[in-house]
Write a protein that holds these residues in place. Structure first.
Motif, PDB file in Angstrom:
ATOM      1  N   GLU A 161       0.836  -1.210   0.000  1.00  0.00           N
ATOM      2  CA  GLU A 161       0.000   0.000   0.000  1.00  0.00           C
ATOM      3  C   GLU A 161       0.867   1.254   0.000  1.00  0.00           C
ATOM      4  O   GLU A 161       0.584   2.214  -0.720  1.00  0.00           O
ATOM      5  N   VAL A 162       1.911   1.237   0.817  1.00  0.00           N
ATOM      6  CA  VAL A 162       2.777   2.421   0.934  1.00  0.00           C
ATOM      7  C   VAL A 162       3.543   2.685  -0.352  1.00  0.00           C
ATOM      8  O   VAL A 162       3.627   3.834  -0.800  1.00  0.00           O
ATOM      9  N   ILE A 163       4.109   1.660  -0.959  1.00  0.00           N
ATOM     10  CA  ILE A 163       4.949   1.890  -2.136  1.00  0.00           C
ATOM     11  C   ILE A 163       4.132   2.024  -3.424  1.00  0.00           C
ATOM     12  O   ILE A 163       4.673   2.453  -4.439  1.00  0.00           O
ATOM     13  N   SER A 164       2.873   1.680  -3.384  1.00  0.00           N
ATOM     14  CA  SER A 164       1.948   1.898  -4.516  1.00  0.00           C
ATOM     15  C   SER A 164       2.533   1.517  -5.873  1.00  0.00           C
ATOM     16  O   SER A 164       2.538   2.327  -6.799  1.00  0.00           O
ATOM     17  N   GLY A 165       3.066   0.323  -5.978  1.00  0.00           N
ATOM     18  CA  GLY A 165       3.584  -0.142  -7.257  1.00  0.00           C
ATOM     19  C   GLY A 165       4.954   0.372  -7.637  1.00  0.00           C
ATOM     20  O   GLY A 165       5.443   0.111  -8.731  1.00  0.00           O
ATOM     21  N   ARG A 166       5.620   1.105  -6.760  1.00  0.00           N
ATOM     22  CA  ARG A 166       6.950   1.659  -7.067  1.00  0.00           C
ATOM     23  C   ARG A 166       8.076   0.723  -6.655  1.00  0.00           C
ATOM     24  O   ARG A 166       9.215   1.145  -6.503  1.00  0.00           O
ATOM     25  N   GLY A 167       7.763  -0.537  -6.452  1.00  0.00           N
ATOM     26  CA  GLY A 167       8.760  -1.518  -6.054  1.00  0.00           C
ATOM     27  C   GLY A 167       8.090  -2.872  -5.956  1.00  0.00           C
ATOM     28  O   GLY A 167       6.938  -3.033  -6.342  1.00  0.00           O
ATOM     29  N   SER A 168       8.803  -3.850  -5.444  1.00  0.00           N
ATOM     30  CA  SER A 168       8.217  -5.176  -5.290  1.00  0.00           C
ATOM     31  C   SER A 168       8.352  -5.638  -3.844  1.00  0.00           C
ATOM     32  O   SER A 168       9.241  -5.191  -3.118  1.00  0.00           O
ATOM     33  N   VAL A 169       7.458  -6.519  -3.461  1.00  0.00           N
ATOM     34  CA  VAL A 169       7.424  -7.050  -2.094  1.00  0.00           C
ATOM     35  C   VAL A 169       7.453  -8.565  -2.182  1.00  0.00           C
ATOM     36  O   VAL A 169       6.691  -9.155  -2.960  1.00  0.00           O
ATOM     37  N   HIS A 170       8.309  -9.183  -1.415  1.00  0.00           N
ATOM     38  CA  HIS A 170       8.430 -10.639  -1.402  1.00  0.00           C
ATOM     39  C   HIS A 170       8.274 -11.142   0.027  1.00  0.00           C
ATOM     40  O   HIS A 170       8.813 -10.546   0.962  1.00  0.00           O
ATOM     41  N   VAL A 171       7.551 -12.243   0.184  1.00  0.00           N
ATOM     42  CA  VAL A 171       7.399 -12.890   1.485  1.00  0.00           C
ATOM     43  C   VAL A 171       7.936 -14.297   1.347  1.00  0.00           C
ATOM     44  O   VAL A 171       7.583 -15.017   0.415  1.00  0.00           O
ATOM     45  N   GLY A 172       8.792 -14.693   2.258  1.00  0.00           N
ATOM     46  CA  GLY A 172       9.340 -16.048   2.209  1.00  0.00           C
ATOM     47  C   GLY A 172      10.090 -16.375   3.478  1.00  0.00           C
ATOM     48  O   GLY A 172      10.374 -15.485   4.288  1.00  0.00           O
ATOM     49  N   PRO A 173      10.402 -17.629   3.660  1.00  0.00           N
ATOM     50  CA  PRO A 173      11.124 -18.056   4.867  1.00  0.00           C
ATOM     51  C   PRO A 173      12.613 -17.733   4.776  1.00  0.00           C
ATOM     52  O   PRO A 173      13.147 -17.525   3.689  1.00  0.00           O
ATOM     53  N   LEU A 174      13.248 -17.723   5.923  1.00  0.00           N
ATOM     54  CA  LEU A 174      14.705 -17.590   5.969  1.00  0.00           C
ATOM     55  C   LEU A 174      15.313 -18.970   5.759  1.00  0.00           C
ATOM     56  O   LEU A 174      14.699 -19.994   6.085  1.00  0.00           O
ATOM     57  N   ALA A 175      16.514 -19.009   5.231  1.00  0.00           N
ATOM     58  CA  ALA A 175      17.211 -20.281   5.068  1.00  0.00           C
ATOM     59  C   ALA A 175      17.501 -20.870   6.440  1.00  0.00           C
ATOM     60  O   ALA A 175      17.830 -20.149   7.383  1.00  0.00           O
ATOM     61  N   SER A 176      17.374 -22.164   6.562  1.00  0.00           N
ATOM     62  CA  SER A 176      17.613 -22.806   7.848  1.00  0.00           C
ATOM     63  C   SER A 176      19.088 -23.113   8.080  1.00  0.00           C
ATOM     64  O   SER A 176      19.481 -23.530   9.160  1.00  0.00           O
TER      65      SER A 176
END
Length: 86
Positions: A59-74
């Protein structure tokens, strides 16, 4: 000026600065920026919390970047040498 700002705050002013404080107040367990920014990251306790933080950032960046969600390496990175030495 930038060096003084970084010593007192720890993050580069601009896009990173505009995200880091709100991410902390929204429950991120940790936040940071890549080198001098503007890449910003946050750590969350579970996927649902991470998804909520990601939605806020979208919402904040309004398409001016990308957002990724994922786990950290174990585990950390591994290196090895082959028979040819490469």
């Amino acid at each position: 000026q930038l060096t003084a700002a970084l010593k007192s705050y720890g993050f580069a002013p601009g896009a990173s600065d505009q995200l880091i404080r709100p991410l902390r107040s929204r429950g991120a367990h940790g936040v940071g920026q890549s080198s001098w920014g503007p890449a910003t990251y946050a750590l969350a306790e579970h996927r649902e919390a991470a998804s909520a933080l990601a939605e806020y950032v979208r919402e904040v960046i309004s398409g001016r970047g990308s957002v990724h969600v994922g786990p950290l390496a174990s585990e950390g990175a591994r290196t090895w040498r082959t028979a040819s030495g490469i």
